[in-house]
Scaffold this motif. Sequence first.
Motif, short mmCIF file in Angstrom:
data_model
loop_
_atom_site.label_atom_id
_atom_site.label_comp_id
_atom_site.label_asym_id
_atom_site.label_seq_id
_atom_site.Cartn_x
_atom_site.Cartn_y
_atom_site.Cartn_z
N ALA A 46 0.89 -1.15 -0.18
CA ALA A 46 -0.07 0.07 -0.12
C ALA A 46 1.00 1.10 -0.06
O ALA A 46 1.93 1.19 0.30
CB ALA A 46 -0.90 -0.11 1.10
N PHE A 47 0.20 2.20 -0.40
CA PHE A 47 0.84 3.69 -0.17
C PHE A 47 0.04 4.36 1.10
O PHE A 47 -1.20 4.14 1.13
CB PHE A 47 0.78 4.56 -1.54
CG PHE A 47 1.64 4.15 -2.68
CD1 PHE A 47 2.87 4.38 -2.50
CD2 PHE A 47 1.09 3.59 -3.77
CE1 PHE A 47 3.68 4.16 -3.62
CE2 PHE A 47 1.90 3.25 -4.82
CZ PHE A 47 3.09 3.37 -4.65
N PHE A 48 0.78 4.84 1.89
CA PHE A 48 0.27 5.70 2.90
C PHE A 48 0.45 7.18 2.80
O PHE A 48 1.75 7.30 2.67
CB PHE A 48 0.82 4.95 4.21
CG PHE A 48 0.30 5.73 5.64
CD1 PHE A 48 -0.88 6.05 5.71
CD2 PHE A 48 1.47 6.29 6.51
CE1 PHE A 48 -1.49 6.71 6.94
CE2 PHE A 48 1.06 7.10 7.54
CZ PHE A 48 -0.32 7.33 7.79
N TYR A 97 -2.47 15.12 9.29
CA TYR A 97 -3.94 15.18 8.92
C TYR A 97 -4.21 14.52 7.56
O TYR A 97 -3.17 14.53 6.78
CB TYR A 97 -4.73 16.53 9.15
CG TYR A 97 -4.50 17.54 8.14
CD1 TYR A 97 -5.30 17.80 7.16
CD2 TYR A 97 -3.14 18.45 8.17
CE1 TYR A 97 -4.81 18.71 5.96
CE2 TYR A 97 -3.07 19.44 7.35
CZ TYR A 97 -3.64 19.59 6.32
OH TYR A 97 -3.44 20.36 5.31
N GLY A 98 -5.42 14.10 7.19
CA GLY A 98 -5.78 13.78 5.86
C GLY A 98 -5.01 12.30 5.61
O GLY A 98 -4.57 12.17 4.68
N LEU A 99 -5.08 11.56 6.71
CA LEU A 99 -4.32 10.35 6.37
C LEU A 99 -5.05 9.45 5.81
O LEU A 99 -6.42 9.31 5.62
CB LEU A 99 -4.20 9.45 7.84
CG LEU A 99 -3.18 10.16 8.87
CD1 LEU A 99 -3.46 11.54 9.35
CD2 LEU A 99 -3.07 9.33 9.94
N GLY A 100 -4.38 8.44 4.91
CA GLY A 100 -4.97 7.58 4.04
C GLY A 100 -4.29 6.72 3.39
O GLY A 100 -3.02 6.73 3.24
N PHE A 101 -4.84 5.54 3.01
CA PHE A 101 -4.26 4.44 2.54
C PHE A 101 -4.66 3.98 0.93
O PHE A 101 -5.86 4.51 0.88
CB PHE A 101 -4.14 3.27 3.18
CG PHE A 101 -3.60 3.11 4.72
CD1 PHE A 101 -2.35 2.62 4.68
CD2 PHE A 101 -4.06 3.62 5.60
CE1 PHE A 101 -1.42 2.47 5.80
CE2 PHE A 101 -3.46 3.49 7.07
CZ PHE A 101 -2.24 2.87 6.87
N ASN A 102 -3.92 3.76 0.26
CA ASN A 102 -4.25 3.17 -1.14
C ASN A 102 -3.59 1.75 -1.11
O ASN A 102 -2.26 1.61 -1.52
CB ASN A 102 -3.86 4.05 -2.49
CG ASN A 102 -4.62 5.32 -2.09
OD1 ASN A 102 -4.11 6.06 -1.73
ND2 ASN A 102 -5.66 5.29 -3.05
N SER A 103 -4.29 0.59 -1.28
CA SER A 103 -3.85 -0.51 -1.32
C SER A 103 -3.55 -0.83 -3.23
O SER A 103 -4.22 -0.46 -3.97
CB SER A 103 -4.65 -1.64 -1.00
OG SER A 103 -4.70 -1.60 0.32
#
Length: 107
Positions: A46-48, A97-103
């Motif tokens: 993933a990208f974090f 802030y604005g944390l997110g993951f893209n698998s």
Amino acid sequence: MSDVKNWKLKLRYGKLKTSFQHFTVIADGETFEQNDDFGTIAGSPAFFRINAWAIDDDQAVDMVISIGRHLGFDATGRIYIYSTDPTEPPGDEPHAYGLGFNSYQHE
């Protein structure tokens, strides 16, 4: 909406002072435990990403690594850092802030 514009204008024209810089940081790696809040599955690449108010780019990179570990992510690949425009105002302390993951899947 006017509050958003006000802090951005104040920051731009020096009426709002901060010792922090704003960054977007993207880390390539792997999740090592499931996190239902972010929809991640253990063992998935993933990208974090985070948006960060930090003293410098080194602190922003430290933030993406430590926050990622706390959320079950290990930054095992490249880390990309960009100086970006903020969407939230700076505070008294460095923060993310604005944390997110893209698998993704390896091909």
